[in-house]
Scaffold this active site. Structure first.
Site: not given
Lengths: 344, 344
Positions: B13, B22, B68, B113, B122
């Site tokens: 992260h 980004r 999440e 994202e 992945e």
């Protein structure tokens, strides 16, 4: 010749071989001392891919024993061949500890790139000391000849300030977690020279001509650093410098000082669990010890202890902002002025 | 709230959150469309630390569901609180595939994202497609809205030229070994824009409003690249670009093109086992396929096949140096000139 070296093994060597500062320091140190290498017998301890052995052969050594304990020795053979130096460089697949050498078994020069993170960790210094005691002719040279490990308090903005405003989002709870994890062990990272908060202190000085393995078991200093710019005290930064013998010219240094550009060693940082804002003159007293692990002799653990400012004696001439140091400084300066007047 | 996130999780992260390109692309795309977010319901698929959810809430969303599946959801809760948006952002610990939403179960906007290395590997695109089909109101927006995967032949000097002279030592046998290992799987590395040898070709174009999961199982192109600078053809470089919806302003792009500065995705390179020297005009025919792994649906394998120059049809107007293309070009140019003259 087909053989297996893992991608990881190769990546490690790639990283070292792409470290231009490292390569150039050894190259210059060896070529500046061409006269010392001419016709001599050299031992390269932990030769790896053999690049240092090639430097020595190119500089005029009569014989280079490239000793490598890992499978990488096969690469060293190929590198010697590729550079047409197979007659000078003899690659030996062996730990240096069980090595025997022909004739009187002695060499004139030892070269080695043995330095690990914070100099000692996972390094190869024990093997170099062993080789020195067994193989080096009296008065022989060791490249490098000495090494110094430095420490200084530092800021780590990448663990701190950055997270206060990530594109308008406050993420300090994230960075707190990150820091809590990062504190667990020393971190290899690049520290900007602006983030070093004081002059460095010597934590360890090694003269490779004399040091013993036992002297490497524990190094410890208590030091009072005095901050020379405002910032946040967030960790202790470690780096090292090595000096090579100089027979004719100025000695060559290989330094991992944040001031002197990046190397593959970067710096090592012991991250503190909390920030301490500091200003110019703030005294930072700390104790740091580097101790050899009993389970694995090639590993070292670091402990940093923040000391109470009163628990450590400030030096006679201390630049910190404590009243008694300011007063002592004033007295000393006055005294010096007086001596100066008297002398005239 | 104390809980455990591994150092590795946090490092991943950290790496994404330090990717300024980004962050800024999402931030600009969301804030350029403030009117579209005002009072709306947003679903953040794979919210991670929740930074995109905060952007949406700051831009005026009435409700953001931050979904999440990993333990990171706890961090997202803290980030929402730290930014005083706990009333707008509702963090939900669930895979999006088993999620249910209140009221009519629909959202106005999906943000995500989801991009992995070479876009798909992945990545999380399947989950975004699932979320679109189940939760997005007709006419709703998806951030980003489309994505393109590019390929182009490239040089990789760090695997090649560098090793011909490492401080005066030839180390090509070493780099051969390194290359042999590097060929085994696609490598994530930074490619300099100067090392891209031709214009890119689109390998895959994804319209997130319409694409199905099945369409992502296999992408394949046969392409004839024409080299636009002298160099060594040593690999195929892949990168991607995403475009965000634009309701008022110019669309925002997030690109990992070597031309446009570094991101944490870097580029992906399929390294060839041998170099091929090329000059301006050399045709490079290749076939590249990206195939979903049957064992693990989130993984993809890449295959590159060098084609015989004669096995692929050159385009009608081909800039390569083959005689028949030079001739064809001459004819076409003459024809165009004639048409032009006739028009006047």
């Amino acid at each position: 010749m087909e053989y297996f070296l893992s991608y990881e093994d190769l990546e490690v060597h790639k990283c070292m071989l792409q470290d231009t500062k490292r390569n150039e320091a050894y190259h210059k140190a060896i070529f500046d001392n061409k006269e010392a290498f001419k016709g001599k017998i050299v031992l390269d301890v932990g030769a790896g891919t053999g690049i240092l052995s090639v430097f020595c052969a190119q500089a005029g050594a009569a014989k280079v024993y490239a000793v490598e304990a890992s499978e990488t020795y096969k690469l060293a053979i190929e590198v010697a061949q590729e550079n047409n130096l197979q007659d000078v460089i003899q690659v030996i697949h062996s730990p240096v500890e069980t090595l025997t050498l022909p004739e009187d078994g002695k060499v004139d020069i030892i070269v080695s790139e043995w330095m690990g993170h914070f100099l000692l960790h996972e390094g190869m210094l024990d093997s170099v000391i062993f080789a020195r005691d067994k193989f080096l002719r009296p008065g022989g040279l060791i490249f490098p000849e000495n090494a110094t490990l430095f420490s200084a308090p530092c800021s780590i903005p990448s663990l701190n300030d950055y997270w206060k405003d990530v594109c308008g989002v406050s993420m300090t709870r994230f960075s707190d977690k990150l820091k809590a994890q990062t504190c667990q062990s020393p971190k290899i990272m690049t520290v900007k020279s602006d983030d070093v908060l004081s002059d460095p202190e010597v934590l360890l000085w090694i003269d490779l001509r004399e040091i013993t393995v036992e002297e490497l078991n524990l190094s410890k200093i208590r030091h009072l650093a005095v901050v020379d710019k405002p910032g946040n005290y967030q960790g202790i930064c470690l780096w090292f410098a090595c000096a090579f013998p100089a027979t004719d010219t100025e000695p060559v240094y290989l330094s991992t000082d944040p001031d002197e550009g990046e190397t593959h060693w970067k710096q090592t940082v012991i991250v503190l669990p909390a920030d301490i804002p500091v200003e110019e003159g703030t005294p930072i007293p700390y104790e740091i010890s580097i101790k050899r692990s009993e389970e694995d002799h090639r590993k070292y653990t670091i402990e940093v202890q923040m000391l109470d400012d009163e628990a450590i004696e400030h030096p006679e001439y201390c630049t910190c902002f404590k009243t008694r140091c300011i007063l002592a400084r004033a007295v000393l300066e006055k005294y010096e002025q007086n001596s100066f007047s008297n002398e005239n």
